[in-house]
Design a protein around this motif. Structure first.
Motif, PDB file in Angstrom:
ATOM      1  N   GLN A   1       0.810  -1.218   0.012  1.00 50.14           N
ATOM      2  CA  GLN A   1      -0.073   0.067  -0.054  1.00 50.14           C
ATOM      3  C   GLN A   1       1.231   1.420   0.046  1.00 50.14           C
ATOM      4  O   GLN A   1       0.869   2.355  -0.451  1.00 50.14           O
ATOM      5  CB  GLN A   1      -0.778  -0.092   1.122  1.00 50.14           C
ATOM      6  N   GLN A   2       2.423   1.768   0.951  1.00 48.28           N
ATOM      7  CA  GLN A   2       3.250   2.156   0.825  1.00 48.28           C
ATOM      8  C   GLN A   2       3.280   2.410  -0.003  1.00 48.28           C
ATOM      9  O   GLN A   2       3.854   3.707  -0.780  1.00 48.28           O
ATOM     10  CB  GLN A   2       3.492   2.327   2.286  1.00 48.28           C
ATOM     11  N   THR A   3       3.904   1.676  -1.196  1.00 43.20           N
ATOM     12  CA  THR A   3       4.728   2.234  -2.462  1.00 43.20           C
ATOM     13  C   THR A   3       3.836   2.442  -3.426  1.00 43.20           C
ATOM     14  O   THR A   3       3.968   3.367  -4.020  1.00 43.20           O
ATOM     15  CB  THR A   3       5.739   0.758  -3.090  1.00 43.20           C
ATOM     16  N   GLN A   4       2.614   1.932  -2.991  1.00 44.94           N
ATOM     17  CA  GLN A   4       1.256   2.943  -4.574  1.00 44.94           C
ATOM     18  C   GLN A   4       1.146   3.947  -4.008  1.00 44.94           C
ATOM     19  O   GLN A   4       0.371   5.073  -4.814  1.00 44.94           O
ATOM     20  CB  GLN A   4      -0.058   1.930  -4.124  1.00 44.94           C
ATOM     21  N   LEU A   5       0.600   4.449  -2.762  1.00 43.90           N
ATOM     22  CA  LEU A   5       1.007   6.082  -2.754  1.00 43.90           C
ATOM     23  C   LEU A   5       2.477   6.548  -2.298  1.00 43.90           C
ATOM     24  O   LEU A   5       1.824   8.189  -2.418  1.00 43.90           O
ATOM     25  CB  LEU A   5       0.567   5.736  -0.673  1.00 43.90           C
ATOM     26  N   GLY A   6       3.347   6.161  -2.751  1.00 45.19           N
ATOM     27  CA  GLY A   6       4.028   6.807  -3.064  1.00 45.19           C
ATOM     28  C   GLY A   6       5.240   6.531  -1.904  1.00 45.19           C
ATOM     29  O   GLY A   6       6.003   8.209  -2.004  1.00 45.19           O
ATOM     30  N   SER A   7       4.803   6.267  -1.059  1.00 44.01           N
ATOM     31  CA  SER A   7       5.600   6.192   0.443  1.00 44.01           C
ATOM     32  C   SER A   7       6.930   6.157   0.500  1.00 44.01           C
ATOM     33  O   SER A   7       8.178   6.675   1.566  1.00 44.01           O
ATOM     34  CB  SER A   7       5.061   5.840   1.856  1.00 44.01           C
TER      35      SER A   7
END
Length: 231
Positions: free
Chosen positions: A104-110
């Protein structure tokens, strides 16, 4: 409570003054969960800036009203992954997912995919040649079902580390089903007993399923972490 609500100041004053022997106001906190609706650093930072300024303004109002407020803090992994200068005026940051990151964080750009530091190991325990599927000994009891909903990413509940061609297409409590993206499964590459590593969609939910974490460095287990459990 919203910091612009006059009742927020009254509540803080009551906490600080009405029963100091029983309760102490140590600070204020805001979780900018709306960063989870963002895509990209600019949008995340805009929300982080708004949240930080709101918290700092409320703390200033408290102090002007004579209410001590030692700590000011915000949370959310996306906002803390793209810090802004205004955050230096805060006393704490609470990025819960930051310890592991996840899909999820990779998809958000975190973060980048290589930053994700959590895996769930699973074994291939069966071949369904007529369906083109592998059976693995990892179900939702080891992953959670986060990521299974529509719009939550192409990999679903987990990605298979090192095998972008595989998809996790089904989960029961104790088992999972994997398929090849184009339908042509090479079962010879994944004999029964093969170990695969799953990267979860939501690390917090997955981590809550396990009583111990095996911390490894270059393939060697160097520590065991036992999380605090329950509420």
């Amino acid at each position: 409570m919203r910091p612009t609500d006059p009742a927020a100041l009254e509540l803080a004053r009551a906490i600080a003054n009405d029963a100091p022997e029983e309760v102490t106001l140590v600070g204020v906190y805001a979780h900018c969960g709306n960063t989870y609706g963002c895509s990209g650093a600019d949008a995340i930072q805009a929300i982080a800036r708004t949240t930080t300024n709101a918290v700092l303004s409320f703390v200033a109002a408290l102090r002007q009203a004579g209410v001590p407020c030692p700590h000011a803090s915000i949370g959310s992994t996306p906002s803390c992954s793209h810090p802004i200068p205004e955050m230096s005026q805060l006393t704490e940051l609470h990025p819960g997912n930051y310890i592991f990151y996840d899909l999820q964080q990779t998809q958000l750009g975190s973060c980048q995919p290589q930053d994700v530091a959590i895996r769930v190991l699973t074994r291939v325990i069966g071949h369904y040649a007529h369906r083109g599927q592998l059976l693995v000994d990892c179900g939702w009891a080891a992953l959670s079902l986060h990521g299974a909903g529509a719009g939550q990413g192409p990999q679903g509940c987990a990605a298979i580390d090192g095998h972008p061609e595989l998809r996790l297409v089904g989960l029961t409590q104790e088992h999972g089903l994997l398929e090849h993206a184009d339908g042509q499964m090479d079962f010879g590459r994944f004999p029964v007993g093969s170990v695969l590593a799953l990267i979860p969609y939501h690390a917090c939910a997955t981590a809550a399923m396990h009583p111990v974490y095996y911390v490894h460095e270059e393939g060697q287990v160097v520590a065991l972490w036992h999380p605090v459990r329950g509420w």
